[in-house]
Write an enzyme that holds these catalytic residues in place. Structure first.
Site, PDB file in Angstrom:
ATOM      1  N   THR A 166     -54.512  61.047  39.167  1.00  0.00           N
ATOM      2  CA  THR A 166     -55.891  61.266  39.597  1.00  0.00           C
ATOM      3  C   THR A 166     -56.885  60.499  38.730  1.00  0.00           C
ATOM      4  O   THR A 166     -56.626  60.263  37.540  1.00  0.00           O
ATOM      5  CB  THR A 166     -56.216  62.775  39.513  1.00  0.00           C
ATOM      6  OG1 THR A 166     -57.629  62.947  39.649  1.00  0.00           O
ATOM      7  CG2 THR A 166     -55.825  63.367  38.172  1.00  0.00           C
ATOM      8  N   TYR A 225     -57.423  70.259  34.653  1.00  0.00           N
ATOM      9  CA  TYR A 225     -56.717  69.576  35.746  1.00  0.00           C
ATOM     10  C   TYR A 225     -56.386  68.134  35.334  1.00  0.00           C
ATOM     11  O   TYR A 225     -55.218  67.711  35.371  1.00  0.00           O
ATOM     12  CB  TYR A 225     -57.574  69.591  37.020  1.00  0.00           C
ATOM     13  CG  TYR A 225     -57.049  68.657  38.082  1.00  0.00           C
ATOM     14  CD1 TYR A 225     -55.791  68.844  38.630  1.00  0.00           C
ATOM     15  CD2 TYR A 225     -57.814  67.571  38.525  1.00  0.00           C
ATOM     16  CE1 TYR A 225     -55.288  67.968  39.586  1.00  0.00           C
ATOM     17  CE2 TYR A 225     -57.316  66.696  39.476  1.00  0.00           C
ATOM     18  CZ  TYR A 225     -56.068  66.902  40.006  1.00  0.00           C
ATOM     19  OH  TYR A 225     -55.565  66.034  40.943  1.00  0.00           O
TER      20      TYR A 225
END
Ligand code: UDP
Length: 322
Positions: A114, A138
């Protein structure tokens, strides 16, 4: 055969479809904690947790050549609330998967990474050389998994491609599968909820950023363009037998206001737009430099914001009974 973890989720299901269209056999492994069994319309399905010992039974049952690993939690806000859950699910469970791959001699791995691994970089567009400084659990869970992959590849007999996604959006043009999160936190489906009348309004999280219209800028990439990149990355691993990391974005940024305007144009609906507080942990601008994946894999995005929104709208109308 390719094993797809998290293949009942949004990006995994789209990739499963495109892999099958390209002639690959697939088996989806998903514990359905966030995914939907009726999104697994191609290949085989095994309801199994990637972190469990049962995963070995899947490797025994199928002749697996490579793994595409989507199974992960992906909400920044939730990760701030429950960091342990994110590190366990995204990092620790991946270690179990890697261990199982070693036991069964499976040496090809594609990882869903990501843009969140970069944090809030100063220089835009973001290249793969940009420092990795995640600013939330995250992003951090994906960052340490990338580090584990680097070490695993150094050991030999294992190669991986890590794909750092920017903002995945849009849906399958045939509307067989789509985007469905519960609760929904992503901008485009929320704006479409306002367009369809499920919400009274859409809130812009901050209009005082250092951007031309004051709202955050993101790089939205159609989920099918993302899915296509996985097929190319898998073929690259088969041919080149070397590990690599690639950004995956359109290279064009749109502000929150521009996305809302595009949604109004595509849906031909009007709705109230409110200005709200900034959301914690949101960088002002994230735009990918995807030169590397274009050059090395020959990947090129086919779809722009209008197709992203129109495909998402078609799906939105379908699931909301229009
Ligand atoms: N956003 C917003 N209102 C919403 C949801 C999102 O203004 O109701 C903004 C958010 O602050 C970010 C952008 O839209 O700047 C994209 O957010 P999303 O959650 O879709 O993706 P992220 O960039 O967090 O991965």
């Amino acid at each position: 055969m390719i094993l797809i973890t998290g293949g009942a989720g949004y990006i995994g299901a789209h990739t499963n479809k495109i892999l099958n269209q390209a002639g690959y056999d697939t088996v989806v492994v998903d514990n359905l904690s966030k995914g939907y069994e009726n999104f697994v319309k191609w290949g085989s399905f095994e309801n199994c947790d990637v972190g469990s010992h049962d995963l070995r039974e899947v490797f025994e049952k199928y002749d697996i050549d490579g793994v595409i690993h989507f199974a992960a939690f992906s909400s920044v806000a939730e990760s701030v609330e429950m960091p342990q859950m994110y590190f366990k699910n995204n990092y620790k469970n991946t270690l179990n998967l890697l261990q199982t791959m070693r036991e069964f001699g499976v040496d090809k791995f594609i990882f869903s990474s990501t843009a969140a691994v970069y944090g809030s970089p100063e220089n835009i567009p973001i290249t793969e050389e940009t420092d990795l400084k995640p600013i939330n659990p995250y992003g951090h869970s994906k960052f340490i998994t990338e580090k584990a992959l680097e070490r695993e590849a150094e050991k030999g007999d294992f190669n991986y491609v890590s794909l750092r996604y920017f903002n995945a959006a849009g849906c399958d043009f045939d509307c067989e599968i789509g985007e469905f999160h519960d609760p929904e936190t992503h901008l485009i489906p929320l704006v479409l909820d306002a367009a369809i009348g499920k919400r009274d309004s859409i809130s812009i999280f901050g209009d005082d950023y250092d951007t031309p219209d004051g709202t955050c800028i993101r790089d939205y990439i159609h989920v099918n363009d993302l899915a296509e990149a996985h097929v190319m990355a898998y073929e690259y691993l088969c041919d080149k037998k070397q590990s690599d990391v690639f950004n995956l974005g359109n290279g064009k940024g749109y502000s929150v206001r521009e996305v809302i305007e595009m949604c109004k144009k595509v849906t031909k609906k009007d709705f109230e737009v409110k200005i709200d507080e900034r959301r914690e942990g949101d960088p002002a601008v994230l735009i990918a430099d995807s030169t590397k994946i274009k050059k090395d894999l020959g990947w090129n995005p086919k779809y722009g914001l209008e197709e992203i929104v129109s495909s998402a709208w078609k799906w939105h109308e379908k699931v909301n009974g229009f």
